[in-house]
Design an enzyme around this catalytic site. Structure first.
Site, PDB file in Angstrom:
ATOM      1  N   LYS A  53      44.611 -11.984  -6.692  1.00  0.00           N
ATOM      2  CA  LYS A  53      44.095 -10.836  -7.437  1.00  0.00           C
ATOM      3  C   LYS A  53      43.720 -11.227  -8.860  1.00  0.00           C
ATOM      4  CE  LYS A  53      48.835  -9.289  -7.433  1.00  0.00           C
ATOM      5  NZ  LYS A  53      49.695  -8.325  -6.789  1.00  0.00           N
ATOM      6  N   LYS A  72      51.607 -21.051 -14.323  1.00  0.00           N
ATOM      7  CA  LYS A  72      51.395 -19.864 -15.152  1.00  0.00           C
ATOM      8  C   LYS A  72      51.602 -20.147 -16.631  1.00  0.00           C
ATOM      9  CE  LYS A  72      51.941 -16.175 -11.851  1.00  0.00           C
ATOM     10  NZ  LYS A  72      52.802 -15.147 -11.303  1.00  0.00           N
ATOM     11  N   LYS A 101      43.874 -20.454  -3.154  1.00  0.00           N
ATOM     12  CA  LYS A 101      44.477 -19.251  -2.569  1.00  0.00           C
ATOM     13  C   LYS A 101      43.686 -18.001  -2.984  1.00  0.00           C
ATOM     14  CE  LYS A 101      48.066 -17.454  -4.509  1.00  0.00           C
ATOM     15  NZ  LYS A 101      49.362 -17.090  -5.086  1.00  0.00           N
TER      16      LYS A 101
HETATM   17  P1  TYM Z   1      53.210 -11.424  -5.202  1.00  0.00           P
HETATM   18  O1  TYM Z   1      53.290 -10.070  -5.791  1.00  0.00           O
HETATM   19  O2  TYM Z   1      52.370 -12.460  -5.895  1.00  0.00           O
HETATM   20  O3  TYM Z   1      52.691 -11.354  -3.705  1.00  0.00           O
HETATM   21  C1  TYM Z   1      53.295 -10.494  -2.768  1.00  0.00           C
HETATM   22  C2  TYM Z   1      53.333 -11.133  -1.390  1.00  0.00           C
HETATM   23  O4  TYM Z   1      52.004 -11.454  -0.951  1.00  0.00           O
HETATM   24  C3  TYM Z   1      51.953 -12.817  -0.555  1.00  0.00           C
HETATM   25  N1  TYM Z   1      50.618 -13.348  -0.862  1.00  0.00           N
HETATM   26  C4  TYM Z   1      49.880 -14.049   0.002  1.00  0.00           C
HETATM   27  N2  TYM Z   1      50.111 -14.410   1.280  1.00  0.00           N
HETATM   28  C5  TYM Z   1      49.137 -15.108   1.906  1.00  0.00           C
HETATM   29  N3  TYM Z   1      47.967 -15.457   1.304  1.00  0.00           N
HETATM   30  C6  TYM Z   1      47.698 -15.110   0.030  1.00  0.00           C
HETATM   31  N4  TYM Z   1      46.543 -15.440  -0.536  1.00  0.00           N
HETATM   32  C7  TYM Z   1      48.682 -14.370  -0.686  1.00  0.00           C
HETATM   33  N5  TYM Z   1      48.748 -13.853  -1.941  1.00  0.00           N
HETATM   34  C8  TYM Z   1      49.951 -13.241  -2.036  1.00  0.00           C
HETATM   35  C9  TYM Z   1      53.032 -13.508  -1.377  1.00  0.00           C
HETATM   36  O5  TYM Z   1      53.435 -14.730  -0.793  1.00  0.00           O
HETATM   37  C10 TYM Z   1      54.119 -12.465  -1.369  1.00  0.00           C
HETATM   38  O6  TYM Z   1      54.876 -12.536  -0.183  1.00  0.00           O
HETATM   39  N6  TYM Z   1      57.519 -13.465  -6.625  1.00  0.00           N
HETATM   40  C11 TYM Z   1      56.913 -12.565  -5.662  1.00  0.00           C
HETATM   41  C12 TYM Z   1      57.496 -11.157  -5.678  1.00  0.00           C
HETATM   42  C13 TYM Z   1      58.974 -11.086  -5.491  1.00  0.00           C
HETATM   43  C14 TYM Z   1      59.675 -11.289  -4.283  1.00  0.00           C
HETATM   44  C15 TYM Z   1      61.045 -11.063  -4.594  1.00  0.00           C
HETATM   45  C16 TYM Z   1      59.282 -11.630  -2.999  1.00  0.00           C
HETATM   46  C17 TYM Z   1      59.884 -10.776  -6.461  1.00  0.00           C
HETATM   47  N7  TYM Z   1      61.140 -10.742  -5.924  1.00  0.00           N
HETATM   48  C18 TYM Z   1      62.032 -11.202  -3.611  1.00  0.00           C
HETATM   49  C19 TYM Z   1      60.280 -11.765  -2.016  1.00  0.00           C
HETATM   50  C20 TYM Z   1      61.640 -11.542  -2.345  1.00  0.00           C
HETATM   51  C21 TYM Z   1      55.443 -12.453  -5.990  1.00  0.00           C
HETATM   52  O7  TYM Z   1      55.035 -12.646  -7.108  1.00  0.00           O
HETATM   53  O8  TYM Z   1      54.680 -12.020  -4.970  1.00  0.00           O
END
Ligand code: TYM
Length: 341
Positions: free
Chosen positions: A206, A120, A203
């Protein structure tokens, strides 16, 4: 040092950064619902709005809308705000308070090795926000402020969860107490990494500039079907065994998506469709996807029509979250030596 018993508790979060994809649904949200309904763990799910402001300049009104839309998404997929605690991060200030303590536990070297930071921040790390660098320490705080024992996420969050374990272990070691649990990541099922529909090596995200590469939970039925029909594939029929999908990332991705949507194993998908060409298989997948996703889309727009109700749900969730978080923060402050009077 005796290890305290930690009650089984699930925490996970999603950024309200606009638009939920099939990756978010299959990799995370669908599994959140399964864990909620299993009734074996207390389940806590969070819209991480503090994380959502780390990357780019954002519009405040859009952030509010995205947070409400994400809440509607959680409920539409089956999260019940009575059974689970559902809230937005900034309404529970203990997250940011514990994150500060963790900023003083985590080492610069650990943070610098995070691949998401490197991706990023890109070549211009000097211009990235301090918040983006510290992002994983806030994530550790999200989890550990509840003494969560299990964290369901997609594959891309694995390294952040390893860091969470390192932070907990270092804190426990530095202060000589088994205070924070060493959390288990839960990265299971066929769709822990849903791939881009036009390039099976990337991957589904969004943030990809092309909308054809992903399915959004807000897509209309005919768009879902069209995106699946136009997904990149190869001319070979579906094989009998999973090994036949090696080196066919796009084919493997569609099989995994089918498996996760239908709640069957990828091998069971091949048992049903072996020998089929993609023209045919994509039609079956499009029907399945529309069948499973359309009710979610409809329910999301119904919920979005009443933002006051969403705000009420989030407020109530935050209250319940604070009941758990506040005593854990107070104990942490005591352990660290913060004077309270
Ligand atoms: P975020 O908002 O990018 O994504 C949310 C969840 O969706 C999953 N995900 C995917 N899984 C499979 N294939 C994909 N293409 C895909 N795109 C997204 C992500 O793995 C995630 O589980 N840092 C985290 C948010 C966060 C968090 C936390 C998660 C903040 N604090 C504490 C768990 C525990 C994030 O940016 O997810």
């Amino acid at each position: 040092m005796t290890a305290p018993h930690f009650a089984p508790r699930v925490f996970s979060g999603i950024q309200p950064s606009g638009g939920l994809t099939l990756g978010n649904y299959l990799g995370a949200m669908k599994r959140f619902v399964t864990m909620q309904d299993a009734g074996t763990h207390q389940t806590i799910y969070c819209m991480v709005d503090l994380h959502a402001i780390t990357a780019t300049l954002h519009d405040p009104e859009t952030l509010r809308r995205n947070t409400r839309e994400l809440c509607a998404g959680f409920i539409a997929v089956g999260i019940d705000p009575e059974k689970s605690i559902l809230f937005n991060q900034s309404q529970v200030p203990e997250h940011a308070q514990l994150a500060w303590i963790f900023n003083c536990v985590a080492r610069m070297g650990w943070m610098g090795r995070m691949t998401q930071w490197k991706d990023k921040a890109g070549k211009n790390a000097e211009a990235a926000s301090l918040g983006l660098f510290a992002y994983p320490a806030l994530m550790a705080a999200d989890i550990l402020i509840y003494h969560a024992t299990h964290v369901p996420v997609g594959e891309d969050q694995k390294q952040h969860l390893e860091l969470t374990r390192d932070i907990a272990a270092k804190f426990n070691h530095d202060y000589g107490q088994e205070f924070f649990p060493i959390t288990e990541p839960v990265i299971e099922g066929a769709a822990t990494r849903v791939m881009n529909l036009q390039d099976g090596t990337k991957k589904m995200s969004k943030s990809d500039p092309s909308d054809k590469t992903r399915i959004n939970l807000t897509d209309r039925a005919d768009d879902i079907a069209k995106k699946i029909r136009k997904a990149k594939t190869d001319p070979d029929p579906l094989p009998e065994a999973l090994a036949g999908l090696d080196a066919r990332p796009e084919a493997r991705n569609l099989v995994n998506i089918y498996a996760a949507l239908a709640d069957i194993s990828p091998q069971a998908v091949l048992d049903q469709h072996q020998g089929a060409l993609f023209g045919h298989f994509k039609m079956a997948l499009a029907d399945l996807a529309v069948d499973k996703l359309s009710p979610i889309t409809t329910e999301m727009s119904r919920l979005m029509a009443d933002p006051a109700e969403i705000d009420r749900i989030l407020g109530r969730g935050a209250q319940r979250a604070r009941e758990i978080a506040a005593p854990i923060l107070a104990q942490t402050y005591d352990i660290v030596g913060m004077l309270r009077s």
